[in-house]
Design a protein around this motif. Structure first.
Motif, PDB file in Angstrom:
ATOM      1  N   UNK A   9       0.850  -1.191   0.000  1.00  0.00           N
ATOM      2  CA  UNK A   9       0.000   0.000   0.000  1.00  0.00           C
ATOM      3  C   UNK A   9       0.890   1.247   0.000  1.00  0.00           C
ATOM      4  N   UNK A  10       1.765   1.320  -0.996  1.00  0.00           N
ATOM      5  CA  UNK A  10       2.708   2.425  -1.141  1.00  0.00           C
ATOM      6  C   UNK A  10       2.625   2.963  -2.562  1.00  0.00           C
ATOM      7  N   UNK A  11       2.823   4.244  -2.680  1.00  0.00           N
ATOM      8  CA  UNK A  11       2.893   4.865  -3.997  1.00  0.00           C
ATOM      9  C   UNK A  11       3.679   6.163  -3.864  1.00  0.00           C
ATOM     10  N   UNK A  12       4.487   6.455  -4.863  1.00  0.00           N
ATOM     11  CA  UNK A  12       5.273   7.688  -4.853  1.00  0.00           C
ATOM     12  C   UNK A  12       5.228   8.331  -6.228  1.00  0.00           C
ATOM     13  N   UNK A  13       5.159   9.633  -6.224  1.00  0.00           N
ATOM     14  CA  UNK A  13       5.160  10.417  -7.451  1.00  0.00           C
ATOM     15  C   UNK A  13       6.604  10.711  -7.836  1.00  0.00           C
ATOM     16  N   UNK A  14       6.970  10.457  -9.078  1.00  0.00           N
ATOM     17  CA  UNK A  14       8.296  10.762  -9.607  1.00  0.00           C
ATOM     18  C   UNK A  14       8.120  11.858 -10.652  1.00  0.00           C
ATOM     19  N   UNK A  15       8.452  13.093 -10.274  1.00  0.00           N
ATOM     20  CA  UNK A  15       8.214  14.226 -11.167  1.00  0.00           C
ATOM     21  C   UNK A  15       9.111  14.177 -12.398  1.00  0.00           C
ATOM     22  N   UNK A  16      10.321  13.635 -12.263  1.00  0.00           N
ATOM     23  CA  UNK A  16      11.206  13.530 -13.432  1.00  0.00           C
ATOM     24  C   UNK A  16      10.626  12.578 -14.468  1.00  0.00           C
ATOM     25  N   UNK A  17      10.080  11.510 -13.998  1.00  0.00           N
ATOM     26  CA  UNK A  17       9.528  10.484 -14.892  1.00  0.00           C
ATOM     27  C   UNK A  17       8.068  10.763 -15.262  1.00  0.00           C
ATOM     28  N   UNK A  18       7.421  11.669 -14.522  1.00  0.00           N
ATOM     29  CA  UNK A  18       6.004  11.986 -14.728  1.00  0.00           C
ATOM     30  C   UNK A  18       5.151  10.717 -14.620  1.00  0.00           C
ATOM     31  N   UNK A  19       5.405   9.990 -13.512  1.00  0.00           N
ATOM     32  CA  UNK A  19       4.708   8.727 -13.294  1.00  0.00           C
ATOM     33  C   UNK A  19       4.664   8.419 -11.800  1.00  0.00           C
ATOM     34  N   UNK A  20       3.702   7.587 -11.431  1.00  0.00           N
ATOM     35  CA  UNK A  20       3.588   7.101 -10.063  1.00  0.00           C
ATOM     36  C   UNK A  20       4.186   5.704 -10.011  1.00  0.00           C
ATOM     37  N   UNK A  21       5.016   5.461  -8.991  1.00  0.00           N
ATOM     38  CA  UNK A  21       5.599   4.150  -8.758  1.00  0.00           C
ATOM     39  C   UNK A  21       4.802   3.451  -7.669  1.00  0.00           C
ATOM     40  N   UNK A  22       4.443   2.196  -7.917  1.00  0.00           N
ATOM     41  CA  UNK A  22       3.795   1.377  -6.885  1.00  0.00           C
ATOM     42  C   UNK A  22       4.391  -0.026  -6.961  1.00  0.00           C
ATOM     43  N   UNK A  23       5.009  -0.464  -5.861  1.00  0.00           N
ATOM     44  CA  UNK A  23       5.748  -1.719  -5.895  1.00  0.00           C
ATOM     45  C   UNK A  23       4.855  -2.954  -5.787  1.00  0.00           C
ATOM     46  N   UNK A  24       5.351  -4.013  -6.405  1.00  0.00           N
ATOM     47  CA  UNK A  24       4.727  -5.330  -6.297  1.00  0.00           C
ATOM     48  C   UNK A  24       5.816  -6.311  -5.882  1.00  0.00           C
ATOM     49  N   UNK A  25       5.382  -7.442  -5.368  1.00  0.00           N
ATOM     50  CA  UNK A  25       6.330  -8.475  -4.988  1.00  0.00           C
ATOM     51  C   UNK A  25       5.823  -9.804  -5.531  1.00  0.00           C
ATOM     52  N   UNK A  26       6.720 -10.520  -6.179  1.00  0.00           N
ATOM     53  CA  UNK A  26       6.380 -11.841  -6.701  1.00  0.00           C
ATOM     54  C   UNK A  26       7.520 -12.785  -6.350  1.00  0.00           C
ATOM     55  N   UNK A  27       7.215 -13.824  -5.603  1.00  0.00           N
ATOM     56  CA  UNK A  27       8.229 -14.788  -5.215  1.00  0.00           C
ATOM     57  C   UNK A  27       9.413 -14.159  -4.507  1.00  0.00           C
ATOM     58  N   UNK A  28       9.153 -13.120  -3.729  1.00  0.00           N
ATOM     59  CA  UNK A  28      10.207 -12.435  -2.995  1.00  0.00           C
ATOM     60  C   UNK A  28      10.937 -11.364  -3.788  1.00  0.00           C
ATOM     61  N   UNK A  29      10.684 -11.275  -5.088  1.00  0.00           N
ATOM     62  CA  UNK A  29      11.340 -10.268  -5.929  1.00  0.00           C
ATOM     63  C   UNK A  29      10.509  -8.985  -5.961  1.00  0.00           C
ATOM     64  N   UNK A  30      11.189  -7.859  -5.807  1.00  0.00           N
ATOM     65  CA  UNK A  30      10.528  -6.554  -5.881  1.00  0.00           C
ATOM     66  C   UNK A  30      10.403  -6.140  -7.337  1.00  0.00           C
ATOM     67  N   UNK A  31       9.206  -5.751  -7.719  1.00  0.00           N
ATOM     68  CA  UNK A  31       8.942  -5.288  -9.087  1.00  0.00           C
ATOM     69  C   UNK A  31       8.417  -3.870  -9.007  1.00  0.00           C
ATOM     70  N   UNK A  32       9.100  -2.960  -9.690  1.00  0.00           N
ATOM     71  CA  UNK A  32       8.650  -1.573  -9.737  1.00  0.00           C
ATOM     72  C   UNK A  32       7.599  -1.447 -10.837  1.00  0.00           C
ATOM     73  N   UNK A  33       6.418  -1.002 -10.453  1.00  0.00           N
ATOM     74  CA  UNK A  33       5.336  -0.763 -11.401  1.00  0.00           C
ATOM     75  C   UNK A  33       5.149   0.747 -11.523  1.00  0.00           C
ATOM     76  N   UNK A  34       4.926   1.202 -12.732  1.00  0.00           N
ATOM     77  CA  UNK A  34       4.771   2.628 -13.001  1.00  0.00           C
ATOM     78  C   UNK A  34       3.490   2.861 -13.781  1.00  0.00           C
ATOM     79  N   UNK A  35       2.800   3.944 -13.448  1.00  0.00           N
ATOM     80  CA  UNK A  35       1.667   4.388 -14.254  1.00  0.00           C
ATOM     81  C   UNK A  35       1.931   5.844 -14.613  1.00  0.00           C
ATOM     82  N   UNK A  36       1.790   6.141 -15.883  1.00  0.00           N
ATOM     83  CA  UNK A  36       2.113   7.483 -16.363  1.00  0.00           C
ATOM     84  C   UNK A  36       1.040   8.498 -15.980  1.00  0.00           C
TER      85      UNK A  36
END
Length: 87
Positions: A9-36
């Motif tokens: 339940x985390x999300x961060x705005x990245x102004x340089x990328x003009x996108x929101x990052x919201x992390x996911x985890x699959x099998x212990x691996x962190x996956x960065x998800x972005x929505x523009x």
């Protein structure tokens, strides 16, 4: 929903990328998800002019975004950096 993919339940705005990052985890691996910003503005039908508006729009669309990201992860639609991008 696939229990192998978890979304924090985390999300961060990245102004340089003009996108929101919201992390996911699959099998212990962190996956960065972005929505523009463009995707969020199109979904909301309005311009999002500051970080608070962007994060509010993200919160309104969160379940749809998690479903989209989950499908993309399952289909291995990662970019070159290993991230998921929803544009």
């Amino acid at each position: 929903m696939n229990q192998d993919i978890l979304f924090a339940d985390l999300q961060t705005w990245d102004s340089d990328r003009q996108a929101v990052n919201f992390p996911a985890q699959q099998g212990g691996a962190l996956i960065h998800c972005w929505v523009s910003l463009a995707w969020l503005e199109k979904k909301c039908g309005q311009a999002l002019v500051d970080e608070a508006a962007v994060l509010s729009a993200f919160a309104q669309c969160r379940f749809d975004l998690e479903d989209i990201a989950e499908t993309m992860i399952e289909d291995e639609e990662f970019n070159q950096a290993g991230d998921i991008e929803i544009n």
